[in-house]
Design a protein around this motif. Structure first.
Motif, short mmCIF file in Angstrom:
data_model
loop_
_atom_site.label_atom_id
_atom_site.label_comp_id
_atom_site.label_asym_id
_atom_site.label_seq_id
_atom_site.Cartn_x
_atom_site.Cartn_y
_atom_site.Cartn_z
N PRO A 187 0.83 -1.22 0.00
CA PRO A 187 0.00 0.00 0.00
C PRO A 187 0.86 1.27 0.00
CG PRO A 187 -0.85 -1.59 1.57
CD PRO A 187 0.46 -2.13 1.10
N THR A 188 0.42 2.27 -0.74
CA THR A 188 1.13 3.54 -0.84
C THR A 188 0.24 4.68 -0.37
OG1 THR A 188 0.41 3.81 -3.13
CG2 THR A 188 2.52 2.72 -2.78
N SER A 189 0.84 5.82 -0.06
CA SER A 189 0.08 6.97 0.43
C SER A 189 -0.80 7.56 -0.67
CB SER A 189 1.03 8.04 0.96
OG SER A 189 1.96 8.42 -0.05
N GLU A 190 -0.38 7.45 -1.91
CA GLU A 190 -1.16 7.94 -3.04
C GLU A 190 -1.42 6.79 -4.01
OE1 GLU A 190 0.68 11.26 -4.90
OE2 GLU A 190 1.11 12.29 -3.02
N GLU A 191 -2.46 6.93 -4.80
CA GLU A 191 -2.75 5.91 -5.80
C GLU A 191 -1.62 5.82 -6.81
OE1 GLU A 191 -6.51 6.30 -7.67
OE2 GLU A 191 -7.62 5.53 -5.94
N THR A 192 -1.13 4.60 -7.03
CA THR A 192 0.01 4.38 -7.92
C THR A 192 -0.36 3.33 -8.96
OG1 THR A 192 1.50 4.83 -6.05
CG2 THR A 192 2.47 3.86 -8.01
N PRO A 193 -0.66 3.74 -10.19
CA PRO A 193 -0.98 2.77 -11.23
C PRO A 193 0.28 2.20 -11.87
CG PRO A 193 -1.28 4.98 -12.08
CD PRO A 193 -0.88 5.13 -10.63
N PHE A 194 0.23 0.92 -12.25
CA PHE A 194 1.36 0.29 -12.92
C PHE A 194 0.85 -0.88 -13.76
CE2 PHE A 194 0.89 -2.01 -8.97
CZ PHE A 194 1.20 -3.33 -9.26
N PHE A 195 1.72 -1.38 -14.64
CA PHE A 195 1.41 -2.54 -15.50
C PHE A 195 2.48 -3.61 -15.28
CE2 PHE A 195 -0.51 1.09 -17.55
CZ PHE A 195 -1.72 0.62 -18.02
N PHE A 196 2.08 -4.86 -15.43
CA PHE A 196 2.98 -6.00 -15.30
C PHE A 196 2.96 -6.78 -16.61
CE2 PHE A 196 3.12 -10.64 -14.30
CZ PHE A 196 4.49 -10.73 -14.06
N SER A 197 4.16 -7.07 -17.16
CA SER A 197 4.27 -7.86 -18.39
C SER A 197 5.27 -8.99 -18.15
CB SER A 197 4.76 -6.99 -19.56
OG SER A 197 3.91 -5.87 -19.74
N VAL A 198 5.08 -10.11 -18.86
CA VAL A 198 5.99 -11.24 -18.66
C VAL A 198 6.02 -12.10 -19.92
CG1 VAL A 198 4.16 -12.67 -17.63
CG2 VAL A 198 6.56 -13.16 -17.09
N ASP A 199 7.20 -12.66 -20.22
CA ASP A 199 7.39 -13.63 -21.31
C ASP A 199 7.85 -14.95 -20.70
OD1 ASP A 199 7.19 -11.18 -22.54
OD2 ASP A 199 9.02 -11.36 -23.72
#
Length: 207
Positions: A187-199
């Motif tokens: 959890p972070t103090s502010e909203e943090t969007p991210f993406f996950f990619s994998v091969d």
């Protein structure tokens, strides 16, 4: 009367070229040796897996960590899978304006609850007819519960704002049936969007 040998024209072999040859120097150009052309071609192992319809890649949808919620993206090998998954490369894209702390976790797939299954997965070999159906799954989501139990956080990365970080285990991370590799963001103090990619590539459990 026999002519004196001292008046004969000296032989070529006793002239200056012969002196050079005795010193190891050859004043005349020699034909260079013919170079042997290598007939071997290096083919990366991942490429050979892709040509055999065993290589897959994909990404999650947007994941948001913030407030009391943690975010995660994972490559999961289902418990009833008949394949072993070899992780070749993973990426995390931080699309926020603040740094992202990402933990690399390995453990039981059953620990990951409250997730969605990504539809953005494709074989590396795009053709008709299509490759066999993929067995590995990309899961992602946000939740309040502790999903890092029954596993180990093996490494941590700090991902700068608006940056993509990647790593290539090159098949050295191996997931058997019922296991998972997860990128976990606390959890972070502010909203943090991210993406996950994998091969990854897949090989049968039965050889």
């Amino acid at each position: 009367m026999t002519k004196s040998s001292f008046t004969q024209q000296p032989s070529y072999f006793y002239g200056m070229p012969d002196v050079y040859m005795q010193m190891g120097y050859y004043p005349f150009p020699t034909q260079p040796a013919t170079e042997q052309m290598s007939r071997s071609v290096h083919v990366p192992y991942a490429m050979s897996m892709a040509s055999g319809c065993k290589y897959y890649l994909g990404q999650s949808e947007k994941i948001v960590a913030g407030g009391k919620e943690q975010g995660f993206g994972a490559l999961v090998n289902p418990l009833r899978s008949t394949a072993v998954l070899y992780v070749n490369r993973w990426l995390v894209t931080n699309s926020s304006a603040q740094p992202l702390e990402a933990h690399i976790w390995f453990g039981k797939a059953s620990t990951i609850v409250g997730s969605k299954t990504s539809r953005h997965v494709t074989p590396g070999y795009v053709q008709l007819p299509p490759c066999p159906a993929v067995q590995g799954q990309i899961l992602f989501g946000s939740c309040h519960s502790d999903i890092t139990r029954d596993g180990t956080v093996a490494s941590t990365r700090i991902i700068p704002p608006m940056t993509t970080v990647e790593q290539e285990p090159s098949g050295q991370w191996i997931l058997g049936p019922g296991m998972a590799m997860m990128i976990h963001v606390p959890p972070t103090s502010e909203e943090t969007p991210f993406f996950f990619s994998v091969d990854w590539w897949e090989q049968s459990v039965f050889g």
